[in-house]
Design a protein around this motif. Sequence first.
Motif, PDB file in Angstrom:
ATOM      1  N   ALA A  24       0.750  -1.139  -0.039  1.00  0.00           N
ATOM      2  CA  ALA A  24       0.116   0.116   0.026  1.00  0.00           C
ATOM      3  C   ALA A  24       0.888   1.356  -0.087  1.00  0.00           C
ATOM      4  O   ALA A  24       0.572   2.125  -0.551  1.00  0.00           O
ATOM      5  N   VAL A  25       2.023   1.234   0.784  1.00  0.00           N
ATOM      6  CA  VAL A  25       2.821   2.434   0.991  1.00  0.00           C
ATOM      7  C   VAL A  25       3.431   2.556  -0.274  1.00  0.00           C
ATOM      8  O   VAL A  25       3.465   3.780  -1.036  1.00  0.00           O
ATOM      9  N   ALA A  26       3.879   1.517  -1.028  1.00  0.00           N
ATOM     10  CA  ALA A  26       4.573   1.612  -2.302  1.00  0.00           C
ATOM     11  C   ALA A  26       3.634   2.299  -3.384  1.00  0.00           C
ATOM     12  O   ALA A  26       3.969   2.959  -4.314  1.00  0.00           O
ATOM     13  N   ASP A  27       2.386   1.987  -3.540  1.00  0.00           N
ATOM     14  CA  ASP A  27       1.575   2.411  -4.370  1.00  0.00           C
ATOM     15  C   ASP A  27       0.739   3.606  -4.113  1.00  0.00           C
ATOM     16  O   ASP A  27       0.435   4.484  -5.059  1.00  0.00           O
ATOM     17  N   LEU A  28       0.350   4.132  -2.793  1.00  0.00           N
ATOM     18  CA  LEU A  28      -0.334   5.024  -2.342  1.00  0.00           C
ATOM     19  C   LEU A  28       0.496   6.358  -2.120  1.00  0.00           C
ATOM     20  O   LEU A  28       0.104   7.339  -2.020  1.00  0.00           O
ATOM     21  N   ALA A  29       1.799   5.873  -1.745  1.00  0.00           N
ATOM     22  CA  ALA A  29       2.477   7.217  -1.069  1.00  0.00           C
ATOM     23  C   ALA A  29       4.093   6.656  -1.603  1.00  0.00           C
ATOM     24  O   ALA A  29       4.979   6.268  -0.738  1.00  0.00           O
ATOM     25  N   PRO A  30       4.334   6.570  -2.903  1.00  0.00           N
ATOM     26  CA  PRO A  30       5.595   6.485  -3.459  1.00  0.00           C
ATOM     27  C   PRO A  30       6.878   7.202  -2.656  1.00  0.00           C
ATOM     28  O   PRO A  30       7.849   6.681  -2.825  1.00  0.00           O
ATOM     29  N   GLY A  31       6.403   8.360  -2.239  1.00  0.00           N
ATOM     30  CA  GLY A  31       7.520   9.147  -1.346  1.00  0.00           C
ATOM     31  C   GLY A  31       7.836   8.347  -0.164  1.00  0.00           C
ATOM     32  O   GLY A  31       8.798   9.136   0.449  1.00  0.00           O
ATOM     33  N   GLY A  32       7.047   7.691   0.308  1.00  0.00           N
ATOM     34  CA  GLY A  32       7.428   6.777   1.686  1.00  0.00           C
ATOM     35  C   GLY A  32       6.699   7.659   2.867  1.00  0.00           C
ATOM     36  O   GLY A  32       7.288   7.206   3.786  1.00  0.00           O
ATOM     37  N   LYS A  33       5.505   8.086   2.526  1.00  0.00           N
ATOM     38  CA  LYS A  33       4.901   8.583   3.744  1.00  0.00           C
ATOM     39  C   LYS A  33       4.073   7.652   4.380  1.00  0.00           C
ATOM     40  O   LYS A  33       2.625   7.633   4.174  1.00  0.00           O
ATOM     41  N   ARG A  34       4.610   6.859   5.018  1.00  0.00           N
ATOM     42  CA  ARG A  34       3.976   5.569   5.794  1.00  0.00           C
ATOM     43  C   ARG A  34       2.912   6.025   6.830  1.00  0.00           C
ATOM     44  O   ARG A  34       1.822   5.203   6.437  1.00  0.00           O
ATOM     45  N   ARG A  40      -5.027   6.339   6.399  1.00  0.00           N
ATOM     46  CA  ARG A  40      -6.166   6.110   5.335  1.00  0.00           C
ATOM     47  C   ARG A  40      -6.617   4.698   5.408  1.00  0.00           C
ATOM     48  O   ARG A  40      -7.864   4.456   5.400  1.00  0.00           O
ATOM     49  N   LEU A  41      -5.656   3.607   5.686  1.00  0.00           N
ATOM     50  CA  LEU A  41      -6.220   2.463   5.984  1.00  0.00           C
ATOM     51  C   LEU A  41      -7.187   2.152   7.267  1.00  0.00           C
ATOM     52  O   LEU A  41      -8.145   1.682   7.415  1.00  0.00           O
ATOM     53  N   LYS A  42      -6.589   3.100   8.090  1.00  0.00           N
ATOM     54  CA  LYS A  42      -7.415   3.067   9.636  1.00  0.00           C
ATOM     55  C   LYS A  42      -9.065   3.508   9.318  1.00  0.00           C
ATOM     56  O   LYS A  42      -9.834   2.853   9.652  1.00  0.00           O
ATOM     57  N   HIS A  43      -8.954   4.533   8.514  1.00  0.00           N
ATOM     58  CA  HIS A  43     -10.321   5.135   8.050  1.00  0.00           C
ATOM     59  C   HIS A  43     -11.063   3.957   7.326  1.00  0.00           C
ATOM     60  O   HIS A  43     -12.459   3.677   7.662  1.00  0.00           O
ATOM     61  N   HIS A  44     -10.630   3.337   6.453  1.00  0.00           N
ATOM     62  CA  HIS A  44     -11.348   2.214   5.626  1.00  0.00           C
ATOM     63  C   HIS A  44     -11.599   0.919   6.417  1.00  0.00           C
ATOM     64  O   HIS A  44     -12.607   0.357   6.273  1.00  0.00           O
ATOM     65  N   LEU A  45     -10.855   0.694   7.612  1.00  0.00           N
ATOM     66  CA  LEU A  45     -11.215  -0.369   8.481  1.00  0.00           C
ATOM     67  C   LEU A  45     -12.382   0.233   9.333  1.00  0.00           C
ATOM     68  O   LEU A  45     -13.431  -0.675   9.636  1.00  0.00           O
ATOM     69  N   ARG A  46     -12.371   1.310   9.608  1.00  0.00           N
ATOM     70  CA  ARG A  46     -13.660   1.732  10.476  1.00  0.00           C
ATOM     71  C   ARG A  46     -14.969   1.811   9.845  1.00  0.00           C
ATOM     72  O   ARG A  46     -16.101   1.432  10.361  1.00  0.00           O
ATOM     73  N   VAL A  47     -14.948   2.244   8.525  1.00  0.00           N
ATOM     74  CA  VAL A  47     -16.003   2.023   7.753  1.00  0.00           C
ATOM     75  C   VAL A  47     -16.394   0.963   7.136  1.00  0.00           C
ATOM     76  O   VAL A  47     -17.394   0.555   6.353  1.00  0.00           O
ATOM     77  N   GLY A  48     -15.760  -0.181   7.473  1.00  0.00           N
ATOM     78  CA  GLY A  48     -16.012  -1.739   6.909  1.00  0.00           C
ATOM     79  C   GLY A  48     -15.470  -2.010   5.570  1.00  0.00           C
ATOM     80  O   GLY A  48     -15.831  -3.030   4.977  1.00  0.00           O
TER      81      GLY A  48
END
Length: 271
Positions: A24-34, A40-48
Amino acid sequence: MNTEQKPRGTDFFATHPVFSLDEAVADLAPGGKRLRVVERLKHHLRVGRLKHVTREIYAVVPPTWSPEHFHPDPFLVASAMYPDGVFSHHSALELLGAAHSLWNQCTLYINGRRRPLVLEDATLRFLDIPLSMKGDSDKQIGTRRIERQGKLLNVTGPERTLVEGFSRPALIGGLEELVNSAAGFTTLDLELLEEVLSRYDMAKLWAETGWFLERFQNVFHAPDALLTRMEQHRPRSRAYIERGQRGGLLVKRWNLIIPKVVLSPGEPDER
């Protein structure tokens, strides 16, 4: 002004049904903003939208499912954990389309050791790569790539799956499952099969594989000369084909005592 848009999370999820945090980091944040990706993943976890499978491994929940009732494909989970892993034994039979039954255990070879991982509906079992199966540049002998839900997975081919199934029948669902499934292979590379046997160099494996090839000689077009070479490697004393086996019939050519359930009618034997 830079108008190039980075892939949105939904685009990434559409092509990665199961993924690791590193992916996910490699695709969504190539600059390395882990940390930004983690949020963002936590948000998608919260909404199911996502389900946390194990440490840093996530699965995309289909729109009509709830995270509680959705079980991701264990093959994709294992591959996300170890992209270079090689699926083996019954998992290989399934991926090769030859398995007679489904199993709730998924096995793959990895570098190093790890305890089994118990998922909600399956157990992932990680095996040490056999040293004899390592070729040049640590590339494993007798493997191929199989597509599953858009992802290419590494798997032992029919030849190695057959031999390693005889070596550890408990990991392939038992001898009957192995024989019935392997008989459905479309083809066997007999030269590669002989190489795999030579690398393992175990008399019992030579005999077991030789017995299988003799039984299905017409199916796999095994020449008599090959069977003769394999016979020369058979065990010197009688051996049970399965550890802990009781009963069975002796197949003299291979010096193997084989359960009646896997013998073909009229197969030569000595009571």
